[in-house]
Design a protein around this motif. Structure first.
Motif, PDB file in Angstrom:
ATOM      1  N   SER A 164       0.739  -1.430   0.018  1.00 53.95           N
ATOM      2  CA  SER A 164       0.120  -0.027   0.105  1.00 53.95           C
ATOM      3  C   SER A 164       0.810   1.183   0.054  1.00 53.95           C
ATOM      4  O   SER A 164       0.252   2.486  -0.260  1.00 53.95           O
ATOM      5  CB  SER A 164      -0.940   0.152   1.106  1.00 53.95           C
ATOM      6  N   LEU A 165       2.304   1.172   0.372  1.00 47.82           N
ATOM      7  CA  LEU A 165       3.082   2.316   0.091  1.00 47.82           C
ATOM      8  C   LEU A 165       3.885   2.164  -1.111  1.00 47.82           C
ATOM      9  O   LEU A 165       4.049   2.993  -1.950  1.00 47.82           O
ATOM     10  CB  LEU A 165       3.730   2.580   1.477  1.00 47.82           C
ATOM     11  N   PHE A 166       4.882   1.324  -1.063  1.00 42.64           N
ATOM     12  CA  PHE A 166       5.836   1.217  -2.066  1.00 42.64           C
ATOM     13  C   PHE A 166       5.269   0.863  -3.310  1.00 42.64           C
ATOM     14  O   PHE A 166       5.511   1.606  -4.413  1.00 42.64           O
ATOM     15  CB  PHE A 166       6.915   0.265  -1.492  1.00 42.64           C
ATOM     16  N   MET A 167       4.478  -0.099  -3.571  1.00 44.76           N
ATOM     17  CA  MET A 167       3.818  -0.485  -4.888  1.00 44.76           C
ATOM     18  C   MET A 167       3.129   0.562  -5.670  1.00 44.76           C
ATOM     19  O   MET A 167       3.055   0.937  -6.524  1.00 44.76           O
ATOM     20  CB  MET A 167       3.157  -1.990  -4.685  1.00 44.76           C
ATOM     21  N   LEU A 168       2.277   1.017  -4.579  1.00 43.30           N
ATOM     22  CA  LEU A 168       1.244   2.234  -4.907  1.00 43.30           C
ATOM     23  C   LEU A 168       2.084   3.354  -5.265  1.00 43.30           C
ATOM     24  O   LEU A 168       1.792   3.699  -6.297  1.00 43.30           O
ATOM     25  CB  LEU A 168       0.104   2.481  -3.756  1.00 43.30           C
ATOM     26  N   GLY A 169       2.917   3.732  -4.545  1.00 40.62           N
ATOM     27  CA  GLY A 169       3.547   4.965  -4.519  1.00 40.62           C
ATOM     28  C   GLY A 169       4.641   5.051  -5.825  1.00 40.62           C
ATOM     29  O   GLY A 169       4.720   6.037  -6.466  1.00 40.62           O
ATOM     30  N   ALA A 170       5.116   4.053  -5.915  1.00 35.99           N
ATOM     31  CA  ALA A 170       6.119   3.641  -6.912  1.00 35.99           C
ATOM     32  C   ALA A 170       5.380   3.564  -8.490  1.00 35.99           C
ATOM     33  O   ALA A 170       5.772   4.522  -9.401  1.00 35.99           O
ATOM     34  CB  ALA A 170       7.089   2.672  -6.901  1.00 35.99           C
ATOM     35  N   SER A 171       4.342   2.989  -8.436  1.00 34.22           N
ATOM     36  CA  SER A 171       3.351   3.111  -9.525  1.00 34.22           C
ATOM     37  C   SER A 171       3.112   4.603  -9.836  1.00 34.22           C
ATOM     38  O   SER A 171       2.987   4.991 -10.937  1.00 34.22           O
ATOM     39  CB  SER A 171       1.993   2.132  -9.400  1.00 34.22           C
ATOM     40  N   LEU A 172       2.441   5.500  -8.718  1.00 31.98           N
ATOM     41  CA  LEU A 172       1.941   6.663  -8.968  1.00 31.98           C
ATOM     42  C   LEU A 172       3.325   7.412  -9.599  1.00 31.98           C
ATOM     43  O   LEU A 172       3.095   8.513 -10.588  1.00 31.98           O
ATOM     44  CB  LEU A 172       1.431   7.160  -8.040  1.00 31.98           C
ATOM     45  N   LEU A 173       4.343   7.257  -8.956  1.00 36.89           N
ATOM     46  CA  LEU A 173       5.686   8.225  -9.329  1.00 36.89           C
ATOM     47  C   LEU A 173       5.910   7.662 -10.912  1.00 36.89           C
ATOM     48  O   LEU A 173       6.149   8.666 -11.572  1.00 36.89           O
ATOM     49  CB  LEU A 173       6.788   7.943  -8.383  1.00 36.89           C
ATOM     50  N   PHE A 216       4.377  13.941  -7.870  1.00 34.43           N
ATOM     51  CA  PHE A 216       4.604  14.176  -6.465  1.00 34.43           C
ATOM     52  C   PHE A 216       3.430  13.384  -5.528  1.00 34.43           C
ATOM     53  O   PHE A 216       4.027  13.007  -4.489  1.00 34.43           O
ATOM     54  CB  PHE A 216       4.435  15.806  -6.382  1.00 34.43           C
ATOM     55  N   VAL A 217       2.487  13.031  -5.789  1.00 33.82           N
ATOM     56  CA  VAL A 217       1.669  12.364  -5.035  1.00 33.82           C
ATOM     57  C   VAL A 217       2.312  10.842  -4.679  1.00 33.82           C
ATOM     58  O   VAL A 217       2.517  10.428  -3.658  1.00 33.82           O
ATOM     59  CB  VAL A 217       0.377  12.025  -5.643  1.00 33.82           C
ATOM     60  N   GLY A 218       3.033  10.242  -5.913  1.00 36.36           N
ATOM     61  CA  GLY A 218       3.586   8.989  -5.780  1.00 36.36           C
ATOM     62  C   GLY A 218       4.917   9.378  -5.026  1.00 36.36           C
ATOM     63  O   GLY A 218       5.278   8.670  -3.935  1.00 36.36           O
ATOM     64  N   ALA A 219       5.523  10.462  -4.996  1.00 36.55           N
ATOM     65  CA  ALA A 219       6.874  10.459  -4.465  1.00 36.55           C
ATOM     66  C   ALA A 219       6.566  10.562  -2.902  1.00 36.55           C
ATOM     67  O   ALA A 219       7.338  10.038  -2.006  1.00 36.55           O
ATOM     68  CB  ALA A 219       7.476  11.938  -4.665  1.00 36.55           C
ATOM     69  N   LEU A 220       5.522  11.273  -2.411  1.00 33.29           N
ATOM     70  CA  LEU A 220       5.205  11.509  -0.989  1.00 33.29           C
ATOM     71  C   LEU A 220       4.669  10.288  -0.351  1.00 33.29           C
ATOM     72  O   LEU A 220       5.125   9.774   0.705  1.00 33.29           O
ATOM     73  CB  LEU A 220       3.903  12.557  -0.909  1.00 33.29           C
ATOM     74  N   VAL A 233       6.979   8.130   2.797  1.00 33.98           N
ATOM     75  CA  VAL A 233       6.283   7.264   3.854  1.00 33.98           C
ATOM     76  C   VAL A 233       7.046   6.144   3.978  1.00 33.98           C
ATOM     77  O   VAL A 233       7.697   5.971   4.950  1.00 33.98           O
ATOM     78  CB  VAL A 233       4.854   7.332   3.946  1.00 33.98           C
ATOM     79  N   TYR A 234       7.205   5.280   2.862  1.00 33.11           N
ATOM     80  CA  TYR A 234       7.677   4.002   3.028  1.00 33.11           C
ATOM     81  C   TYR A 234       9.240   4.247   3.323  1.00 33.11           C
ATOM     82  O   TYR A 234       9.843   3.618   4.074  1.00 33.11           O
ATOM     83  CB  TYR A 234       7.484   3.195   1.577  1.00 33.11           C
ATOM     84  N   ILE A 235       9.764   4.884   2.700  1.00 32.41           N
ATOM     85  CA  ILE A 235      11.216   5.217   3.046  1.00 32.41           C
ATOM     86  C   ILE A 235      11.568   5.643   4.535  1.00 32.41           C
ATOM     87  O   ILE A 235      12.515   5.035   4.774  1.00 32.41           O
ATOM     88  CB  ILE A 235      12.096   6.285   2.048  1.00 32.41           C
ATOM     89  N   ILE A 236      10.607   6.396   5.082  1.00 32.85           N
ATOM     90  CA  ILE A 236      10.854   6.575   6.603  1.00 32.85           C
ATOM     91  C   ILE A 236      10.900   5.390   7.363  1.00 32.85           C
ATOM     92  O   ILE A 236      11.604   5.218   8.158  1.00 32.85           O
ATOM     93  CB  ILE A 236       9.738   7.556   6.763  1.00 32.85           C
TER      94      ILE A 236
END
Lengths: 363, 363, 363
Positions: C108-117, C340-344, C348-351
């Motif tokens: 829910s963070l890495f796969m979603l975020g990287a897809s959006l990015l 930027f939505v993906g980057a944010l 969170v995942y990187i944190i």
């Protein structure tokens, strides 16, 4: 006539500038009169902050959209940064952290709530750019989450050592500043069209020449730094003398003093039905504190402070920041407002203020 | 024929009223038969609550929109208030707090979820006034946050003394009641057009004369108060005898008993595709408990209770109330529903109920 | 030519399959070379997971929409399930729970975020089916809440005994699986029109005959199970040798390894502007882990494990799952995205990853 003097003459708030030399002289003559120095420095910071904000905008207006946006984004909370740096140099990390948490909570609850309430008392329903507000609220929400994680995980794990907390705080600070930079690239460059608002702010104000604006910026920065030193040195004894808890001073008083200038702008815009500007100032300031000022202070503590400062907050402050960002996210999610929305947002702030006021000092 | 007797004759639920004298007599004859008294009082409160709700609506219908709205808003949870007052007089503050938390959780999860499920099993997709639901959910969300802050901050600060908790609780109670009053001004006066729904509720019911309605209201209030005393006195020993945990009784059983009448209305409206009414009853009740009943009980404890009661809740109850309000906010944010949305909301409630049922009694 | 061999020849990722016999032989010859076995097993699981995913889709495509949807829904996270079962048999419940939490957070963070990015770097603004995403995010949100309640309540109550935790975990596991089944009925049967997306996924891939697909599914399942045994046996000593914390391995490494195949699909879809598919894979996987894999593991522990496993998680993992589901809910609430939505989301995942990497091992 010099436009700076002309403006000072015209604006009653700026007449308080006369207190700036008073507080500096008083500090030399009566360094032990903590309560007097505290009250004087509070009263002197307010007009200085307004002047700082005015000079920053003038420089920004002269330097074009991109550079101007960057300037506003980095110097917009210069007063808060200078107060916190003064506390940092004095090693008062509890005060530094309280002022960070306080600025986030005050901007996203008090400034936002009072803007919506003041605007709503004049207009039945107010609308604003929902996309822009959502994005800013989202940045605030994610930024706050980011800043809270170390406190949450450290609280969850008693084995967390100081070394862990410090290396984590430095890593996260770098990450937050990078994210803030990416956010600027997004809002000022790649997707700037999303953030355009009907910003008529300042159009009625006279343009300052660049040299005057830069000179004012530099001179007032020095003055704010000097008065902040007085403020930081006097605040604790003054709080004891006035019977106010240190938590209330750090989280409520410092934030209201440091943000007074921005609040004046935000409230005026709300009364002109320009909620885009009000919401932008309130949430933008909170984002800037969380993603830029706080990590800069952590990194600066390695150079300026007696010992390194970490990003681990008091659990009550963590709870307040989390509630504030969730509230701001919820409140701005529709792009519409009426007076009661502002009243509810303010109520959350009043609850925090009452709680901090009554909270017995920690032993 | 008297419309009250006519209605009692027509409605099978009201036949349970025969248990009211039975329970009062049983209390005199067999005061030690706790389990019997508990079961009888539960069964007697349900028809009384329905009658109370019917009388309140009749008075409200006669007194015009504004006064009627105020009456419904203050007397809508009279049963819950009377049960809690009985517990308050007996000094059973754990039961009072459990019934507050239980009413919020049950209204915003069970009543809402079951309404959406029952409606969704009949209609493929149901729509309702999104603005109105958002505002109510927002009020609930902010109200719950408001009520939770003392528990959060007190938990975060071991130095918090009892004096702090009590003065904080009184301040917050006053603030909550003021906010509730502002909310009534907003929804009944300045922005009433936002809250208009296609409410056909009661149109098929015969109008009662005002004197009958007022008389019923007064008489039934006394009866509910008397039966509540029996209920409160018997509940703890009965729970032990039945092998039920006090937490389950306080949070689940009391709330289901006290809210039975409203649930009947909410479910009937959902089956008639009038989700505006169902959502309004469910969230409106939860808001009323959080912003009006709970603070009134805190203030009343200074007059009626053996010692003052504070607003600090058991941490598990805090977590449940917070999850319930976030869930209700999320569920109602689109103004559209299908059966699975109701099933998920109910599932959260079932999880709470199972947990409380299995939870070992605290030593 | 056999389409399986043809596809292996064509896809460089599948060439890593040569490591499968290598790791099994190495385990026999050098059972004490933990670091080597750990690295080999990680590298061998990735192509196996991709093959497993490919075979499941082929079977699903042959068996029609309803049965195929059920197959995808139950076997979609077969790799994660097999790894967790290997850990379960070895009694490594900390690793099992870490891999559950890790899969939810990573999906829910890495796969979603990287897809959006990745999608956002190619397209200025991307839109996707907002209703479908909201419903999935809502299921994830409610599912996560459901799974967190026992940890929250147990943490809130020191008197909670082990017996309570176990009976609660079994009850909740049954409830979660029932809810998952209802969710499948909702999305595959009663309201399937809400979940239709422009899914062109796999259309360019050659159809496998059913016998080949079933045979591959069976054979690869056995291989994944065997390699997972090696992985589970070697992971702890390897982590110590490589200086990585067990929490980082359990939550980050296992989830990235187990989900590699799905990530390839999700990222490819995002680059083709098919965010419906990317969001569906990311959130769907997270939902499946929370509502199906986790409770199945609890129930399976009664048959396969040395002692029963409960649903009570480490408090840091609880916080991460909650933040991840709230973030996913917020991010997908508009149905629009930019880089930027993906980057944010990724931030969170990187944190979390940095925090777990730096976290000192618990004593």
């Amino acid at each position: 006539m010099n436009p700076l003097l002309e403006e000072i003459r015209r604006t009653p708030l700026f007449w308080l500038l006369v207190l700036v030399p008073v507080v500096l002289v008083a500090q030399l003559l009566r360094p032990e009169a903590h309560t007097l120095l505290f009250l004087l420095s509070v009263a002197a910071i307010v007009p200085l902050a307004a002047l700082l904000s005015r000079a920053t905008e003038s420089v920004a207006a002269k330097t074009g959209d991109l550079l101007g946006g960057l300037l506003n984004a980095t110097l917009g909370n210069l007063t808060e940064l200078l107060i916190a740096l003064a506390a940092l140099r004095a090693g008062q990390y509890v005060l530094v952290k309280a002022s960070i948490a306080g600025a986030i909570v005050t901007n996203s609850l008090f400034m936002l709530g009072a803007s919506l309430l003041l605007g709503g008392l004049k207009y039945h329903i107010q609308e604003y750019n929902r996309d822009s507000a959502r994005l800013q609220a989202g940045m605030l929400f994610l930024a706050t989450i980011a800043m809270l994680v170390p406190s949450l995980l450290a609280a969850a794990d008693n084995a967390a050592s100081a070394a862990f907390t410090h290396s984590l705080s430095v890593s996260l600070s770098v990450l937050l500043i990078v994210t803030y930079g990416l956010g600027l690239a997004f809002s000022l460059k790649t997707h700037r069209e999303l953030f355009v608002s009907k910003d008529h702010h300042g159009s009625e104000e006279e343009e300052w020449p660049l040299s005057l604006a830069l000179g004012t910026l530099a001179a007032v920065t020095v003055l704010v730094a000097l008065v902040s030193e007085v403020f930081v040195e006097s605040v604790q004894q003054a709080a004891v003398a006035l019977g106010i808890t240190p938590a209330f001073v750090g989280i409520i008083v410092v934030a209201l003093v440091g943000g007074a200038a921005e609040m004046v702008s935000a409230f005026a815009a709300a009364r002109k039905n320009n909620l885009d500007l009000s919401v932008g100032i309130a949430l933008g300031s909170a984002v800037q504190i969380a993603l830029f000022v706080a990590p800069v202070l952590v990194l600066a503590s390695y150079l300026l402070g007696p010992t390194p400062m970490d990003l681990q907050f008091w659990r009550g402050a963590v709870a307040m920041m989390l509630i504030a960002s969730v509230t701001a996210t919820f409140v701005t999610s529709t792009g519409r407002s009426a007076w009661f929305v502002g009243a509810l947002t303010l109520t959350v702030y009043i609850i925090f203020a009452i709680t901090l006021y009554l909270l017995p000092p920690q032993t």
